[in-house]
Design a protein around this motif. Sequence first.
Motif, PDB file in Angstrom:
ATOM      1  N   ASP A 181       3.828   1.046  -0.974  1.00  0.00           N
ATOM      2  CA  ASP A 181       4.988   0.561  -0.631  1.00  0.00           C
ATOM      3  C   ASP A 181       5.409  -0.655  -1.412  1.00  0.00           C
ATOM      4  O   ASP A 181       4.708  -1.073  -2.272  1.00  0.00           O
ATOM      5  CB  ASP A 181       4.675  -0.079   0.922  1.00  0.00           C
ATOM      6  CG  ASP A 181       5.196   1.169   1.942  1.00  0.00           C
ATOM      7  OD1 ASP A 181       6.248   1.856   1.907  1.00  0.00           O
ATOM      8  OD2 ASP A 181       4.805   0.743   3.253  1.00  0.00           O
ATOM      9  N   ILE A 190       0.516  12.098   7.629  1.00  0.00           N
ATOM     10  CA  ILE A 190      -0.591  12.426   7.583  1.00  0.00           C
ATOM     11  C   ILE A 190      -1.315  11.722   6.390  1.00  0.00           C
ATOM     12  O   ILE A 190      -0.722  11.233   5.310  1.00  0.00           O
ATOM     13  CB  ILE A 190      -0.342  13.927   7.158  1.00  0.00           C
ATOM     14  CG1 ILE A 190      -0.006  14.892   8.107  1.00  0.00           C
ATOM     15  CG2 ILE A 190      -1.882  14.591   6.356  1.00  0.00           C
ATOM     16  CD1 ILE A 190       0.515  16.089   7.583  1.00  0.00           C
ATOM     17  N   VAL A 224       0.975  -1.144  -0.034  1.00  0.00           N
ATOM     18  CA  VAL A 224      -0.185   0.076   0.004  1.00  0.00           C
ATOM     19  C   VAL A 224       1.075   1.256  -0.057  1.00  0.00           C
ATOM     20  O   VAL A 224       1.407   1.348   1.066  1.00  0.00           O
ATOM     21  CB  VAL A 224      -0.872   0.161   1.245  1.00  0.00           C
ATOM     22  CG1 VAL A 224      -2.000   1.241   1.077  1.00  0.00           C
ATOM     23  CG2 VAL A 224      -1.921  -1.286   1.105  1.00  0.00           C
ATOM     24  N   ALA A 272      -2.364   2.943   7.385  1.00  0.00           N
ATOM     25  CA  ALA A 272      -2.540   4.346   7.780  1.00  0.00           C
ATOM     26  C   ALA A 272      -3.892   4.753   6.913  1.00  0.00           C
ATOM     27  O   ALA A 272      -4.718   5.391   7.515  1.00  0.00           O
ATOM     28  CB  ALA A 272      -1.411   5.240   7.420  1.00  0.00           C
TER      29      ALA A 272
HETATM   30  N1  SAM Z   1       2.033   1.001   3.765  1.00  0.00           N
HETATM   31  C1  SAM Z   1       1.923   1.891   4.560  1.00  0.00           C
HETATM   32  C2  SAM Z   1       0.402   1.612   5.409  1.00  0.00           C
HETATM   33  O1  SAM Z   1      -0.133   0.889   5.091  1.00  0.00           O
HETATM   34  O2  SAM Z   1       0.025   2.702   5.939  1.00  0.00           O
HETATM   35  C3  SAM Z   1       1.996   3.310   4.218  1.00  0.00           C
HETATM   36  C4  SAM Z   1       3.291   3.542   3.666  1.00  0.00           C
HETATM   37  S1  SAM Z   1       3.661   5.015   2.865  1.00  0.00           S
HETATM   38  C5  SAM Z   1       5.189   5.112   2.179  1.00  0.00           C
HETATM   39  C6  SAM Z   1       3.830   6.239   4.311  1.00  0.00           C
HETATM   40  C7  SAM Z   1       2.844   7.319   4.465  1.00  0.00           C
HETATM   41  O3  SAM Z   1       1.516   6.754   4.977  1.00  0.00           O
HETATM   42  C8  SAM Z   1       2.890   8.433   5.119  1.00  0.00           C
HETATM   43  O4  SAM Z   1       3.794   9.378   4.303  1.00  0.00           O
HETATM   44  C9  SAM Z   1       1.719   9.032   5.648  1.00  0.00           C
HETATM   45  O5  SAM Z   1       1.111   9.690   4.852  1.00  0.00           O
HETATM   46  C10 SAM Z   1       0.900   7.737   5.997  1.00  0.00           C
HETATM   47  N2  SAM Z   1       1.213   7.231   7.267  1.00  0.00           N
HETATM   48  C11 SAM Z   1       2.076   6.422   7.765  1.00  0.00           C
HETATM   49  N3  SAM Z   1       1.820   6.268   9.263  1.00  0.00           N
HETATM   50  C12 SAM Z   1       0.946   7.135   9.588  1.00  0.00           C
HETATM   51  C13 SAM Z   1       0.562   7.567  10.670  1.00  0.00           C
HETATM   52  N4  SAM Z   1       0.837   7.242  12.062  1.00  0.00           N
HETATM   53  N5  SAM Z   1      -0.430   8.577  10.731  1.00  0.00           N
HETATM   54  C14 SAM Z   1      -0.801   9.027   9.615  1.00  0.00           C
HETATM   55  N6  SAM Z   1      -0.246   8.596   8.500  1.00  0.00           N
HETATM   56  C15 SAM Z   1       0.573   7.696   8.505  1.00  0.00           C
END
Ligand code: SAM
Length: 287
Positions: free
Chosen positions: A104, A229, A102, A128
């Motif tokens: 990723d 976010i 996701v 997220a």
């Molecule tokens: N695969 C991951 C998932 O399942 O949540 C997401 C990976 S993506 C590269 C990373 C993004 O997820 C961040 O830039 C942000 O937008 C979101 N994200 C990850 N952790 C978060 C959190 N604790 N609170 C809010 N947004 C989050």
Amino acid sequence: MPANGPDQDPVHKVLEPGLYIVATPIGNLGDITLRSIRALEACDGVACEDTRVTGKLLKHLNISKPLWRYNDHSEAKDRKRLVESMASRAVVLVSDAGTPLVSDPGYRLVADARAAGVMITSLPGPCAAIAGLTVSGMPNDRFLFAGFLPVKEKARRDALDELAGVDATLVFYETAPRLVRSLDAIGAVLSGRSIAVAREMTKLHEECRTGTAEDLIAHYTAHPPKGEIVLLIAPPNGTLPDDMNTDEMLRDALADMKPSQAAGMVAKVSGKDRKLLYARALELRSS
Ligand code: SAM
């Protein structure tokens, strides 16, 4: 109720060879699931984005395993070797945080493993996008996850323009430094829509703030955000699909006009939103 009791669960003390897609916490380490811990303990090795990040998680869990760096830009020969190894080894795939694939890495690996007939199973957990959807208070019967908005201004506005007519909550990943710029673009392209900013979920400074683009721009300009976010946009008011009159008008117009011209003409006559009509015109043209 879980369908599998412990006896039927593929995640035993000894794992059968294959690919185990394991979700990991997005902030709070307590969010790792029991099955994920079991899989990490029993696997032969872990394919991960960043060995330092995953190394820290495994250390916290008191688990020691070989870590193999993998992302979708890894060389095809490395992916091939990893997939071939799944014939005899239990390989766990994780990303730095949340659900692999996701926004990723993992898509190519799973596609190749599937083509090779490897046993593949998913151990669901934190994500997220889903966490943001659940706290936003926005309709969740239909949602569209669109990953990160493009960085360049024109591409960002074009992406929003393309999604303007979608009758669903829109879910994006966002970074703190880009938040206000994205809110600016949303205000310009999707004026008046409700927005939610779900920030630092599961962490100490978790918050979910809602309002219009203008409200949120004012807040985050005065209080520059930090951390991670998820940005959500409520669906447009009113739906077009049931509206037979505008459908008929669009169908007639599409006989000798491009979708954009047809939408413009019907918008003038009906007083309805041109972007919604444009999205509907595209649907009608391809149906
Ligand atoms: N695969 C991951 C998932 O399942 O949540 C997401 C990976 S993506 C590269 C990373 C993004 O997820 C961040 O830039 C942000 O937008 C979101 N994200 C990850 N952790 C978060 C959190 N604790 N609170 C809010 N947004 C989050």
